[in-house]
Design an enzyme around this catalytic site. Sequence first.
Site, PDB file in Angstrom:
ATOM      1  N   CYS A  92       0.819  -1.219  -0.014  1.00  0.00           N
ATOM      2  CA  CYS A  92      -0.111  -0.030   0.055  1.00  0.00           C
ATOM      3  C   CYS A  92       0.794   1.133   0.024  1.00  0.00           C
ATOM      4  CB  CYS A  92      -1.074  -0.025   1.379  1.00  0.00           C
ATOM      5  SG  CYS A  92      -1.667   1.370   1.615  1.00  0.00           S
ATOM      6  N   CYS A 105      -3.685   7.388  -1.426  1.00  0.00           N
ATOM      7  CA  CYS A 105      -5.294   7.299  -2.042  1.00  0.00           C
ATOM      8  C   CYS A 105      -6.257   7.813  -1.045  1.00  0.00           C
ATOM      9  CB  CYS A 105      -5.710   6.076  -2.609  1.00  0.00           C
ATOM     10  SG  CYS A 105      -4.239   4.870  -3.179  1.00  0.00           S
ATOM     11  N   THR A 133      -4.155   4.900   7.744  1.00  0.00           N
ATOM     12  CA  THR A 133      -3.033   4.425   6.544  1.00  0.00           C
ATOM     13  C   THR A 133      -2.202   5.666   6.377  1.00  0.00           C
ATOM     14  OG1 THR A 133      -4.465   2.721   5.965  1.00  0.00           O
ATOM     15  CG2 THR A 133      -2.571   3.227   4.127  1.00  0.00           C
ATOM     16  N   GLU A 182      -0.159   1.625   9.633  1.00  0.00           N
ATOM     17  CA  GLU A 182      -1.177   2.347   9.911  1.00  0.00           C
ATOM     18  C   GLU A 182      -1.031   2.986  11.348  1.00  0.00           C
ATOM     19  OE1 GLU A 182      -1.491  -0.497   8.244  1.00  0.00           O
ATOM     20  OE2 GLU A 182      -2.803   0.895   6.693  1.00  0.00           O
ATOM     21  N   HIS A 214     -12.829   4.756  -2.477  1.00  0.00           N
ATOM     22  CA  HIS A 214     -11.762   4.027  -1.952  1.00  0.00           C
ATOM     23  C   HIS A 214     -11.815   2.793  -2.083  1.00  0.00           C
ATOM     24  CE1 HIS A 214      -7.999   4.100  -0.063  1.00  0.00           C
ATOM     25  NE2 HIS A 214      -8.360   3.098   0.883  1.00  0.00           N
ATOM     26  N   TYR A 229      -9.665  -0.661  -4.913  1.00  0.00           N
ATOM     27  CA  TYR A 229      -9.176  -1.955  -4.367  1.00  0.00           C
ATOM     28  C   TYR A 229      -8.810  -3.030  -5.788  1.00  0.00           C
ATOM     29  CZ  TYR A 229      -8.529  -1.272   0.467  1.00  0.00           C
ATOM     30  OH  TYR A 229      -7.997  -0.953   1.723  1.00  0.00           O
ATOM     31  N   CYS A 262      -5.068  -1.236  -7.028  1.00  0.00           N
ATOM     32  CA  CYS A 262      -3.928  -1.424  -6.084  1.00  0.00           C
ATOM     33  C   CYS A 262      -3.440  -2.698  -5.762  1.00  0.00           C
ATOM     34  CB  CYS A 262      -3.924  -0.510  -4.825  1.00  0.00           C
ATOM     35  SG  CYS A 262      -4.885  -0.919  -3.623  1.00  0.00           S
ATOM     36  N   GLU A 280      -5.751  -6.264   5.455  1.00  0.00           N
ATOM     37  CA  GLU A 280      -5.880  -5.112   4.867  1.00  0.00           C
ATOM     38  C   GLU A 280      -7.026  -4.986   3.784  1.00  0.00           C
ATOM     39  OE1 GLU A 280      -5.202  -2.859   2.278  1.00  0.00           O
ATOM     40  OE2 GLU A 280      -5.505  -0.969   3.643  1.00  0.00           O
TER      41      GLU A 280
HETATM   42 FE1  SF4 Z   1      -3.440   1.711   0.013  1.00  0.00          FE
HETATM   43 FE2  SF4 Z   1      -4.925   0.537  -2.035  1.00  0.00          FE
HETATM   44 FE3  SF4 Z   1      -5.864   2.144  -0.081  1.00  0.00          FE
HETATM   45 FE4  SF4 Z   1      -4.381   3.182  -1.884  1.00  0.00          FE
HETATM   46  S1  SF4 Z   1      -6.261   2.226  -2.328  1.00  0.00           S
HETATM   47  S2  SF4 Z   1      -4.367   3.703   0.350  1.00  0.00           S
HETATM   48  S3  SF4 Z   1      -2.755   1.708  -2.075  1.00  0.00           S
HETATM   49  S4  SF4 Z   1      -5.261   0.193   0.400  1.00  0.00           S
HETATM   50 FE    FE Z   2      -6.609   0.920   2.269  1.00  0.00          FE
END
Ligand code: SF4
Ligand code: FE
Length: 492
Positions: free
Chosen positions: A100, A104, A191, A259, A294, A298, A301, A445
């Site tokens: 991660c 984002c 995060t 985190e 968000h 997923y 990423c 996560e």
């Molecule tokens: Fe992390 Fe993925 Fe969330 Fe971006 S979208 S903060 S890379 S878990």
């Molecule tokens: Fe996340």
Amino acid sequence: MKLKNGAAYIDSLRQLHPRIYYKGKPIMDVTRHPATAPHVRAAAMTYALAAKPQYKELATATSHLTGRTISRFTHVHQSVEDLIKKIKLLRVLGQKTGTCFQRCVGFDGINAVYSVAYEVDRKYGTDYLERFKTWLIGMQDENKMVVGAMTDPKGDRSKGPVEQSDPDQYVRVVERRPDGVVIRGAKLHMTGAVNSHEILVMPTTALDEHARDYAIVCAIPIDAPGITLIFGRQAGDDRRDQLERIDAGKPRFGAVGGEAVIAFEDVFVPNERIFLNGETDLTGALVYRFAAHHRANYGACKTGLMDVLTGAVSYLAQIQGAAKGSHIRDKVTEMIHLSETLYSSSIACSAEGSPTPSGAYLVDTMLANVCKHNVTRFHFEVARLAVDIAGGFIATLPSEHDLDSAEVGHIVRKYFSGIAGIPVRDRIKIGRLIEAMTGGTAMVESMHGAGSPQAQRIMIFREGRLDEKIKLAKALAGISHRGKKKKGGAMA
Ligand code: SF4
Ligand code: FE
């Protein structure tokens, strides 16, 4: 953009003085501390890509506020194309870091707050959007990293914010002054918090009019007085503490985002940094828009991570002489199929995005929920297949200290070899990478980041348009009436 590359970002963090604790001790420099430095390097990749010509198109954007070139992570989406570019960017970043890269969360917070501030202003005649734009232009021009701070501790889950025996279980305003407010409470699982420049505070849930003090959106510098961060533990973090380069699996980057708890112990926020203050009725929309953005991420990423994992097990199979086995090929095919299915969801919810009244684009919320919900399953299946292919080897591997030991190193080197010509060290390295990407916090996560699976199920059912689906079924079955009741109660 002031911070033009990864090195400039890392240097900028050294100018800040946040109060951070880890294992009971303060961290004085997050860029050098072994627990946090890998996460800093992962976030730095978001800056580094913007400086590379081949990624500039994805990693930068033109600000609709100033017309200047900015990091895409500070951009307000102006089109479907913007939404899709974000998804492509996140996959590349996942591939390059295998973890991660954290940035984002603030990105999605910026987009959610922008559209909601516009609507609150229209309804109440407030000037939140103008304040927000001023702050955002600063973030864009400085190219700062923002942590989107949403999740409250929530105390007794059967009770809302105002019914808690401890009212600080949700972040709230404890004092109103002519020049601003004082807030108290905490945000959990934040995060990238320890290596961000700014915190964007948002409510964690839809609030009613009794919870006005909890309806606060504001921005706070990470090292403002009254803020304390406590960095969380992660599976395998001792390996990084001891700077074990092989056993850490991914020594350059963290296992997951990194985190922290952010505690607000009576933090003053001046008026110009307040973007919502007491208007409760759009808090639900704010939370939902943030979550939808968000959740859309997923399938991008995490797909980047799955690409790395698929490559790792394929390479391991090659150097063990197993790559041609039909069951290995079949499992790798399944890993690719699942990864691309997730990516399809991310692209789909972006392609089906539409403008909010503010002009900022929002992803298709139903498809974004489906995307994240599938990640809670498919990433685990991809990890299961990876562990299956890798074999017991990754669970029983001796440490690098044994590999390098004068007394027993020859045993490790002899019995952990694969095909001729491949150093044992490489086989162990790839095994450790697979271990790091399939175990512990990384998978948690995928399950709970951007909301636990139940949060998506609630929204999927709510947005499922069952009435319309019932109409479709009735039309095809030739049921044309609307269910008038006959005398005696039976349906006509
Ligand atoms: Fe992390 Fe993925 Fe969330 Fe971006 S979208 S903060 S890379 S878990
Ligand atoms: Fe996340």
